[in-house]
Every structure is written in structure tokens, then in C-alpha cells.
Design a protein around this motif. Structure first.
Motif, PDB file in Angstrom:
ATOM      1  N   GLY A 172       8.472 -11.921   3.086  1.00  0.00           N
ATOM      2  CA  GLY A 172       7.304 -11.321   2.458  1.00  0.00           C
ATOM      3  C   GLY A 172       6.066 -11.524   3.306  1.00  0.00           C
ATOM      4  N   PRO A 173       4.896 -11.202   2.774  1.00  0.00           N
ATOM      5  CA  PRO A 173       3.663 -11.370   3.535  1.00  0.00           C
ATOM      6  C   PRO A 173       3.442 -12.833   3.899  1.00  0.00           C
ATOM      7  CG  PRO A 173       3.304 -10.015   1.575  1.00  0.00           C
ATOM      8  CD  PRO A 173       4.669 -10.602   1.438  1.00  0.00           C
ATOM      9  N   THR A 212      -0.122  -5.051  11.814  1.00  0.00           N
ATOM     10  CA  THR A 212       0.883  -5.077  10.746  1.00  0.00           C
ATOM     11  C   THR A 212       0.179  -5.149   9.398  1.00  0.00           C
ATOM     12  OG1 THR A 212       2.261  -6.409  12.232  1.00  0.00           O
ATOM     13  CG2 THR A 212       3.027  -6.163   9.972  1.00  0.00           C
ATOM     14  N   VAL A 213       0.692  -4.411   8.418  1.00  0.00           N
ATOM     15  CA  VAL A 213       0.128  -4.461   7.075  1.00  0.00           C
ATOM     16  C   VAL A 213       1.265  -4.597   6.067  1.00  0.00           C
ATOM     17  CG1 VAL A 213       0.100  -1.935   6.880  1.00  0.00           C
ATOM     18  CG2 VAL A 213      -1.361  -3.304   5.381  1.00  0.00           C
ATOM     19  N   TRP A 214       1.025  -5.410   5.044  1.00  0.00           N
ATOM     20  CA  TRP A 214       1.981  -5.566   3.952  1.00  0.00           C
ATOM     21  C   TRP A 214       1.404  -4.866   2.722  1.00  0.00           C
ATOM     22  CZ3 TRP A 214       1.434  -8.853   7.883  1.00  0.00           C
ATOM     23  CH2 TRP A 214       2.590  -9.405   8.474  1.00  0.00           C
ATOM     24  N   GLY A 215       2.089  -3.818   2.264  1.00  0.00           N
ATOM     25  CA  GLY A 215       1.591  -3.042   1.134  1.00  0.00           C
ATOM     26  C   GLY A 215       1.971  -3.648  -0.204  1.00  0.00           C
ATOM     27  N   THR A 275      -2.578  -7.618   2.779  1.00  0.00           N
ATOM     28  CA  THR A 275      -2.495  -8.616   3.844  1.00  0.00           C
ATOM     29  C   THR A 275      -2.311  -7.898   5.164  1.00  0.00           C
ATOM     30  OG1 THR A 275      -1.535 -10.288   2.378  1.00  0.00           O
ATOM     31  CG2 THR A 275      -1.192 -10.577   4.741  1.00  0.00           C
ATOM     32  N   VAL A 276      -3.143  -8.242   6.138  1.00  0.00           N
ATOM     33  CA  VAL A 276      -3.127  -7.564   7.437  1.00  0.00           C
ATOM     34  C   VAL A 276      -3.039  -8.607   8.541  1.00  0.00           C
ATOM     35  CG1 VAL A 276      -4.407  -6.084   9.027  1.00  0.00           C
ATOM     36  CG2 VAL A 276      -4.484  -5.615   6.572  1.00  0.00           C
ATOM     37  N   ALA A 277      -2.109  -8.389   9.477  1.00  0.00           N
ATOM     38  CA  ALA A 277      -2.049  -9.190  10.705  1.00  0.00           C
ATOM     39  C   ALA A 277      -2.638  -8.348  11.825  1.00  0.00           C
ATOM     40  CB  ALA A 277      -0.611  -9.587  11.031  1.00  0.00           C
ATOM     41  N   ALA A 278      -3.522  -8.937  12.585  1.00  0.00           N
ATOM     42  CA  ALA A 278      -4.240  -8.185  13.601  1.00  0.00           C
ATOM     43  C   ALA A 278      -4.512  -9.073  14.802  1.00  0.00           C
ATOM     44  CB  ALA A 278      -5.558  -7.661  13.025  1.00  0.00           C
TER      45      ALA A 278
END
Length: 445
Positions: A346-347, A434-437, A420-423
Motif C-alpha cells: 500500500g502507500p 508516483t501517486v497512490w489513489g 500520497t505522492v512520491a516525488a
């Protein structure tokens, strides 16, 4: 048995970026009508050889000894003073990519060169203790000579930087590209290829529509800081000293890192992946950002491949892997040593903008030349006021690097809601990777 090398192992031998670029241009089977590998006593690959067609009537003869004394060692009939030259790198690349067949002893010149190396090794082996002392002295002398070359090149760079500032930035847009690359080439000759790359990157800055003077002065300052860091290396913390040497061009092969680097086994989350292609060099670079669930360590896997190939490792963002990684001396770049299985996750745990910037500041204090660092932001929204940004629930924001990562896919996935966004945070803005919807699955942007 000597295992087939990876492409990363080949490029780790390259003395500079221009050699890598030159090797890629000629690393085509059609350019090497005669090529092969010789088997050693155990049946493994002992040497790789080939004859490359050039502009002249005679082919260039290149060979690489993989198992002899001080291996890998190369020979080429070209006039280059670089070791290995682009021809040796190219034939290694063809072998690494499965384009060299064998076993094949090859022409007489291959055996003659290998035998001459073996004969010299046998002569030295008669006096092992003396040979060891001589080898140590030679290694020390080679290292000392390189340090002197680098110091001389950085001294010349310091004078050059002073000249640029005294001439004024108003002259910079009128400079031809050769003005910058000439200094870069002198640094390559001084075995400081990393510093050379930073100097060569100055050339396109004046083409920016805005703030190019600020960017150029910033790069001048970072180059000057690199010079000072090298001169005062003994007084620096271990990881900062390692960062300085890596930025200058003192590289390590992945094999050496696997043998001597700090190893950490953990459940490593794959936060984000970014592939970038240099069309001129025909080279693809993969940055894979990992985070250990138990150690909390951040790891950067940096790998390379030809432009028409996918770099390894092929780990997917949004997954977690039980793996052991070996760290480079700078404490964050790593190579994956072993994997023991993995799956979807998960995120990851995220934080606020303030927390992300605080962590980035800590890392920047260790490596001031860092141009990207991963951030994981929880419950952020995409907003525009007046520029596009990621905004957390406190109202703090990180501007988006929209020139490289437009916000439309991110908006489509989140619908403007929190996610939640990984950048990658960079000096020029945030690259959302990357984004977790709402369904808690990862999507690469």
C-alpha cells in the motif's frame, strides 16, 4: 568461471563520459566483423577481443584480459591515451549484451599479447614478497599521480571561474559552446570527469528564458565549493568526503561496492522510478528510489543502459522487497546485492511539506551538490496559486517542475483530492513520480 559482465560493469570502467559516448557509437556488430572470446583453463571467459573497422584501411585491434594480473587490462592499436579506450569499452559492451561468440582464440596478435602479459606475471611471481611490495608501490604511485593531476586540473578550474566572474555574466550568452567544453576537456585530461560534466552543463544555461544568471552563479559557487572540498577532504566527515570525490570523478565499480560496501538487509519499498535518455550519447539512466521499512534508510539505485534497452533492476514502484543492498561510501547510493522475494504494498508512510524539506536540508548538508532527493507527501492536493504546486493540509506547498512533469495525470488520478505522492525534490521544483489513489494502488506518472 568468469561470469558475463553487466552493462553497468562495462561503463564503470570508462575513464570519462566522452569515452562512454564514443564506445556506444561503435558498439554495433557491423563495426566488428571479427570478434570473440577466449576460454580460460576452467572454461570461463578469460579475454574478449575484436577488430573494429575505422576510417583507415587497417582495423583497430582491441582486447581485454579479464583474468590475468591486474585484470581487467586492455590493449588497442588505436592512438588513444585513455585506458580503456572506446574500442575496448565497445567490445566489452558487445560481450555484455551477448553479441560476442566463443570460445574463439582469435588471431595471433591476441595470443601474443596475452602470453606477454602472462610471462611478465610469471617473472614477477618468482619473488612474491617483492612483487607485492612493487605492486603496492605502483598502486600508490598511480594513485598519487592521479591526485596530482586532479589537483592541477582543479587549480586551473579555480582560475577559470575567477576569469568568468571578472569578465561579467553579460558576456556569457555570447560565448560559443566551445568556450565551456574546452575547460571541460581539460578537466577530463586531469582525470576529473565529474567536475568536467558540471562545467559542460553550463553551456545550455544561457538559453533559459529566465533566471539563467542566478543559475550560472549558483553553479559557479558549487564548483568552487567542490574545489575547496577536495583540498580540505581530510577535515570533512566521511560521507561528505566520499560525495566530494564522487562528484569530482573518483568512481567505484559495483563489484567493489558489493565486496566492501556497507550492507543493509531490510524490506525495501520502491518509492519511485525515473528513466531519462540522453539521445546524443544514446544512453538511458534509471534512478530507482528505495526506503527501508525498518532501517528508515533511503537508497538510490543508479543504473545505465543503451537508449533502446531498459535498464535494470526492473523493480516496480509500489512494491516492497526483502533485499540486501550494498551502499557506496556517500551513504545513499546503493547497488542491490540480493533479493529474497517481494510483492505489492500500500502507500508508504508520508509526511508534511515541512518535514520533507527538513529531511532534504539534512541530506544537503552532507552532499551540497545533490540535485534530487525523494520526498513522500501524505494527503497533498494539486493546486495552482499562481503556479502549480503540491499543497498539504497545513497550507505548505512544494512547487511542481511542470516543464518535466505536467500535472494533468496527477490531477486525473486524484480528482483534485488528497493523495500520497512520491516525488523528487530538486532545486527547480518537484517531479511527481508516483501517486497512490483512493484504491491504494501505485501509479507511475
Amino acid at each position: 568461471m568468469n561470469e558475463r559482465w553487466s552493462v553497468d560493469d562495462v561503463w564503470a570502467l570508462s575513464p570519462d563520459a566522452s569515452s562512454t559516448k564514443g564506445a556506444l557509437k561503435i558498439a554495433r556488430p557491423a563495426s566488428w566483423p571479427t570478434r570473440g572470446w577466449r576460454a580460460g583453463p576452467d572454461g570461463g571467459v578469460a579475454a574478449v577481443w575484436g577488430e573494429c573497422e575505422g576510417s583507415g584501411a587497417k582495423r583497430y585491434q582491441a582486447a581485454v584480459d579479464l583474468v590475468g594480473e591486474n585484470a581487467p587490462a586492455s590493449k588497442c592499436s588505436c592512438p588513444s591515451r585513455k585506458f580503456p579506450c572506446k574500442h575496448a569499452l565497445a567490445v566489452l559492451y558487445l560481450w555484455a549484451t551477448g553479441e560476442v561468440d566463443g570460445p574463439d582464440d582469435g588471431p595471433a596478435w591476441v595470443g601474443e599479447w596475452l602470453e606477454s602479459r602472462a610471462a611478465r606475471a610469471r617473472g614477477r611471481s618468482q619473488k612474491p614478497a617483492e612483487q607485492s611490495r612493487q605492486a603496492t608501490k605502483q598502486a600508490d604511485r598511480t594513485a598519487r599521480e592521479r591526485e596530482e593531476l586532479v589537483a592541477s586540473g582543479l587549480e586551473e578550474l579555480e582560475l577559470w571561474l575567477t576569469d568568468q566572474v571578472e569578465a561579467g555574466l553579460a558576456e556569457a550568452p555570447r560565448r560559443k559552446r566551445e568556450h565551456w567544453t574546452r575547460m571541460g576537456q581539460r578537466l577530463v585530461d586531469a582525470k576529473a570527469s565529474g567536475a568536467a560534466g558540471r562545467v559542460n552543463a553550463l553551456a545550455p544555461l544561457t538559453a533559459l528564458e529566465t533566471d539563467w544568471p542566478d543559475r550560472m552563479l549558483e553553479e559557479f559557487a558549487l564548483l568552487r565549493l567542490l574545489i575547496n572540498g577536495y583540498r580540505n577532504g581530510r577535515d570533512l566527515p566521511e560521507r561528505t568526503r566520499a560525495a566530494v570525490r564522487e562528484r569530482i570523478g573518483f568512481g567505484l565499480r559495483s563489484e567493489e561496492v558489493l565486496r566492501t560496501g556497507e550492507r543493509v538487509r531490510d524490506r525495501w519499498r520502491v518509492l519511485a522510478k525515473r528513466d531519462s535518455t540522453d539521445n546524443e550519447a544514446k544512453l538511458t539512466t534509471r534512478r530507482l528510489w528505495l526506503r527501508g521499512e525498518h532501517s528508515g534508510r533511503t537508497a538510490l539505485s543508479l543504473t545505465f543502459a543503451a537508449a533502446n534497452e531498459a535498464p535494470k533492476p526492473a523493480l516496480r514502484p509500489g512494491t516492497v522487497h526483502d533485499a540486501e543492498v550494498a551502499f557506496y561510501p556517500n551513504g545513499y547510493r546503493a547497488t542491490i546485492a540480493e533479493t529474497h522475494g517481494g510483492g505489492d504494498a500500500g502507500p508508504p508512510g508520508g509526511g508534511s511539506v515541512t518535514e520533507a524539506l527538513g529531511h532534504y536540508a539534512e541530506v544537503l548538508a552532507v552532499d551540497p551538490w545533490l540535485d534530487a532527493w525523494p520526498v513522500v507527501l501524505a494527503d497533498v492536493r494539486v493546486a495552482r496559486d499562481p503556479e502549480w504546486a503540491l499543497v498539504d493540509d497545513t497550507g505548505a506547498a512544494l512547487p511542481l517542475h511542470t516543464a518535466e512533469c505536467p500535472p494533468w495525470t496527477l490531477l486525473a488520478v486524484t480528482g483534485g483530492g488528497p493523495a500520497t505522492v512520491a516525488a523528487e525534490w530538486t532545486p527547480w521544483g518537484t517531479r511527481s513520480l508516483t501517486v497512490w489513489g483512493e484504491d491504494r494502488t501505485a501509479m507511475s506518472l
